[in-house]
Design a protein around this motif. Structure first.
Motif, PDB file in Angstrom:
ATOM      1  N   SER A 137      -2.796   0.876  -3.848  1.00  0.00           N
ATOM      2  CA  SER A 137      -2.207  -0.437  -3.638  1.00  0.00           C
ATOM      3  C   SER A 137      -1.444  -0.891  -4.875  1.00  0.00           C
ATOM      4  O   SER A 137      -1.702  -0.439  -5.997  1.00  0.00           O
ATOM      5  N   LEU A 138      -0.518  -1.789  -4.643  1.00  0.00           N
ATOM      6  CA  LEU A 138       0.269  -2.424  -5.695  1.00  0.00           C
ATOM      7  C   LEU A 138       0.301  -3.914  -5.406  1.00  0.00           C
ATOM      8  O   LEU A 138       0.663  -4.324  -4.293  1.00  0.00           O
ATOM      9  N   GLU A 139      -0.084  -4.702  -6.385  1.00  0.00           N
ATOM     10  CA  GLU A 139       0.075  -6.155  -6.298  1.00  0.00           C
ATOM     11  C   GLU A 139       1.175  -6.534  -7.278  1.00  0.00           C
ATOM     12  O   GLU A 139       1.079  -6.221  -8.467  1.00  0.00           O
ATOM     13  N   ILE A 140       2.209  -7.199  -6.784  1.00  0.00           N
ATOM     14  CA  ILE A 140       3.350  -7.475  -7.645  1.00  0.00           C
ATOM     15  C   ILE A 140       3.967  -8.823  -7.314  1.00  0.00           C
ATOM     16  O   ILE A 140       4.022  -9.227  -6.146  1.00  0.00           O
ATOM     17  N   ASP A 141       4.409  -9.494  -8.359  1.00  0.00           N
ATOM     18  CA  ASP A 141       5.152 -10.742  -8.240  1.00  0.00           C
ATOM     19  C   ASP A 141       6.333 -10.631  -9.196  1.00  0.00           C
ATOM     20  O   ASP A 141       6.134 -10.570 -10.415  1.00  0.00           O
ATOM     21  N   PRO A 142       7.556 -10.551  -8.685  1.00  0.00           N
ATOM     22  CA  PRO A 142       8.718 -10.393  -9.565  1.00  0.00           C
ATOM     23  C   PRO A 142       8.817 -11.474 -10.638  1.00  0.00           C
ATOM     24  O   PRO A 142       9.412 -11.244 -11.691  1.00  0.00           O
ATOM     25  N   ALA A 150       6.006   5.595  -2.756  1.00  0.00           N
ATOM     26  CA  ALA A 150       6.608   4.519  -1.965  1.00  0.00           C
ATOM     27  C   ALA A 150       5.491   3.570  -1.551  1.00  0.00           C
ATOM     28  O   ALA A 150       4.483   4.009  -0.967  1.00  0.00           O
ATOM     29  N   PHE A 151       5.640   2.290  -1.860  1.00  0.00           N
ATOM     30  CA  PHE A 151       4.666   1.271  -1.469  1.00  0.00           C
ATOM     31  C   PHE A 151       5.242   0.400  -0.369  1.00  0.00           C
ATOM     32  O   PHE A 151       6.393  -0.061  -0.483  1.00  0.00           O
ATOM     33  N   GLU A 152       4.453   0.136   0.682  1.00  0.00           N
ATOM     34  CA  GLU A 152       4.904  -0.680   1.808  1.00  0.00           C
ATOM     35  C   GLU A 152       4.154  -2.005   1.835  1.00  0.00           C
ATOM     36  O   GLU A 152       2.926  -2.042   1.700  1.00  0.00           O
ATOM     37  N   LYS A 153       4.897  -3.079   2.036  1.00  0.00           N
ATOM     38  CA  LYS A 153       4.270  -4.401   2.041  1.00  0.00           C
ATOM     39  C   LYS A 153       3.405  -4.606   3.276  1.00  0.00           C
ATOM     40  O   LYS A 153       3.778  -4.238   4.393  1.00  0.00           O
ATOM     41  N   THR A 189       0.845  -1.196   0.000  1.00  0.00           N
ATOM     42  CA  THR A 189       0.000   0.000   0.000  1.00  0.00           C
ATOM     43  C   THR A 189       0.876   1.240   0.000  1.00  0.00           C
ATOM     44  O   THR A 189       2.008   1.243   0.513  1.00  0.00           O
ATOM     45  N   ALA A 190       0.352   2.310  -0.580  1.00  0.00           N
ATOM     46  CA  ALA A 190       1.109   3.552  -0.692  1.00  0.00           C
ATOM     47  C   ALA A 190       1.347   4.154   0.684  1.00  0.00           C
ATOM     48  O   ALA A 190       0.458   4.149   1.545  1.00  0.00           O
ATOM     49  N   ASP A 191       2.548   4.673   0.874  1.00  0.00           N
ATOM     50  CA  ASP A 191       2.896   5.429   2.078  1.00  0.00           C
ATOM     51  C   ASP A 191       2.515   6.884   1.801  1.00  0.00           C
ATOM     52  O   ASP A 191       3.216   7.580   1.065  1.00  0.00           O
TER      53      ASP A 191
END
Length: 199
Positions: free
Chosen positions: A60-65, A195-198, A30-32
């Motif tokens: 929000s950001l959903e990510i999988d490298p 900045a996104f925080e897990k 989620t965004a800081d």
């Protein structure tokens, strides 16, 4: 007395975030809001460019490298939090229309803007993010050019954090914000730092 985080320990200092994609782990972030913003740039009378900022960004950001093409971004921009270097201009952006008419820009209680991605194409540290931007009650497709700027653990809250910067250009007339064109440019450059925080 609180112990200083490792970032302030003796020895050669090193920022906790590094532009190292191997530090990114899969999950929802989620965004800081305290360290995320969107800047806009317009031209004034053909003389020079003028800037403003939207703060308190959420999203929000959903990510999988391992599958970057499946990444999803959903960001909300509280238009009412706009600020500029001039109180008069900031007030103008948010003032009601004259005599009950349509506001010049956003009005006193504007709805938040929102960007929802529909496709992500990544190559190295760069990505092209396409999605739908809703602003002033109008939804249009927009494409951002984004750069991964860093990942690591925030030494204060211990959260895994990912940083990105992105930019695009829109025409405000596409979103029904027509006041002053062409004296204030129709073209608006958007520069985003998030900045996104897990979680």
């Amino acid at each position: 007395m609180l112990a200083a985080p490792a970032i302030f320990a003796q020895g050669a200092p090193q920022a906790p975030g590094q532009q190292d994609a191997s530090r990114v782990t899969a999950g929802t972030y989620t965004a800081d809001p305290g360290h995320s913003l969107i800047a806009f740039e317009v031209n004034h009378f053909g003389f020079n460019d003028y800037y403003g900022i939207f703060g308190d960004v959420a999203g929000s950001l959903e990510i999988d490298p391992a599958n970057l093409y499946a990444a999803k971004v959903d960001v909300t921009i509280p238009v009412a939090s706009v600020t500029t270097a001039s109180k008069g201009l900031t007030d103008h952006l948010l003032r009601a229309g004259k005599d009950g008419g349509k506001p010049d820009f956003f009005g006193p209680a504007p709805a938040a803007a929102r960007f929802v991605s529909t496709a992500v194409k990544a190559e190295g540290m760069m990505a092209t993010i396409t999605g739908d931007l809703t602003l002033n009650g109008v939804t249009r497709p927009v494409t951002f050019q984004a750069e991964f700027t860093g990942a690591g653990v925030n030494p204060f809250n211990k959260k895994e954090t990912i940083g990105f910067e992105a930019e695009t250009e829109i025409k405000r007339s596409d979103f029904g914000v027509n006041y002053g064109i062409p004296f204030v440019s129709d073209e608006v450059e958007l520069d985003i730092s998030v900045a996104f925080e897990k979680q």
